[in-house]
Write an enzyme that holds these catalytic residues in place. Structure first.
Site: not given
Ligand code: NAD
Length: 298
Positions: A65, A171, A174-176, A240
């Site tokens: 999420l 994580k 890594n992200n920082y 320098k």
């Molecule tokens: P996204 O916004 O594409 O997907 C999130 C999903 O969660 C959506 O489909 C939304 O409808 C659903 N959602 C929201 N609230 C909800 C709830 N209460 N119950 C059920 N479903 C719910 O986000 P994402 O890109 O898939 O990222 C998800 C996580 O992974 C985040 O924490 C993000 O930081 C992490 N992440 C993302 C990436 C990337 O490249 N996108 C890489 C590594 C980690």
């Protein structure tokens, strides 16, 4: 093969859930957006109308999420996972959230008699599709071992981060680093452009140097990480060179806020008498600024 509940089917969650199905796991899925749930049903998952419905009879519950408040809601709100979760199940939060929130959620789940671990992922949605994510497992040894077969359906590499809450912490680091480096790299690329230098030439040079490869694996291992501060490249000389780059950028009206901030760190190191130490001693300087004791030999 396991019964897995998957909650959050976005950019990352949908392909991750797909890969679990492909590996033969039985998936019950829930997302607040019914359209994405429907897509997963077409791939062979059982669609659910709430997180509670998805978690029923699950051996593993995975949350993917956007943030920690939504993870808390999916677990504890009415219609949430805890309403139906078996105490024998393992909840795996794979979202990127605040580590203190991870600690709280794990503790609150434990108080209710449930088991939860953090396994955030590295890399991108392309890797989620390919099933080649980097899995950063926080959890007890027992949790990590138990989750590994399920996790490896989604990733190419699993790193045991060393305990509950440590997956999300590594994580964060890594992200920082990669996010800040992205901005620093952009400064360098803009200076390159202002100097009318071909980006391809810069790319060729930087891909073989610490600039492109990073310090953790190039300059640090044989110097600061061994406690050796004898100069291979001196702080004074690095200061320098950074000054020359900033001066050139200044003349060309290219703002370099990160480079300027870095120069101050080198300034501090010189003021602290480190001018003739190896440039990797910058780590000791930053440790000192954080009030940590010196580790290396002088
Ligand atoms: P996204 O916004 O594409 O997907 C999130 C999903 O969660 C959506 O489909 C939304 O409808 C659903 N959602 C929201 N609230 C909800 C709830 N209460 N119950 C059920 N479903 C719910 O986000 P994402 O890109 O898939 O990222 C998800 C996580 O992974 C985040 O924490 C993000 O930081 C992490 N992440 C993302 C990436 C990337 O490249 N996108 C890489 C590594 C980690």
């Amino acid at each position: 093969m396991a019964n897995v509940a998957f909650i959050g089917l976005g950019q990352m969650g949908a392909p991750m859930a797909c890969n679990l199905i492909k590996q033969g796991h039985a998936l019950r899925v829930f997302d607040i957006n019914p359209q994405v749930t429907e897509k997963l049903v077409r791939q062979g998952a059982t669609g659910c109308n709430s997180a509670a419905e998805a978690a029923k009879d699950a051996e593993f519950v995975i949350t993917m999420l956007p943030d920690g408040d939504l993870v808390r809601e999916a677990l504890f709100a009415p219609g949430g996972v805890c309403e139906t979760l078996s105490p024998a199940a393992l909840v795996i939060d794979m979202s990127t959230i605040h580590p203190l929130q991870t600690d709280r959620l794990i503790a609150q789940m434990r108080e209710k008699g449930f088991s939860m671990m953090d396994v955030p992922v590295g890399r991108t949605s392309d890797h989620a599709i390919a099933g080649t994510l980097l899995l950063l497992a926080g959890g007890t040894q027992e949790q990590v071992e138990r989750a590994t077969p399920v996790l490896m359906a989604m990733g190419a590499e699993l790193i045991n981060a060393g305990g509950p809450g440590r997956g999300i912490r590594v994580k964060l680091i890594n992200n920082y680093m990669s996010i800040a480096l992205n901005a620093l790299s952009a400064e360098a690329a803009v200076l390159c452009e202002a100097l009318d230098l071909s980006f391809d030439v810069a790319l060729k040079v930087m891909s073989g140097t610490p600039a492109g490869r990073g310090h953790f694996t190039t300059t640090w291992p044989n110097k600061i990480l061994k406690g050796d501060l004898s100069p291979a490249f001196m702080i004074d000389l690095a200061h320098k060179d950074l000054g020359i780059a900033l001066d050139v950028a200044n003349q060309l009206h290219v703002p370099m806020p990160l480079g300027a901030a870095s120069r101050e760190v080198y300034n501090q190191a010189r003021a602290a008498g480190r001018g003739r130490q190896d440039w990797t001693a910058i780590l000791e300087q930053v440790r000192a600024s954080a009030g940590l004791p010196e580790k290396s030999n002088q």
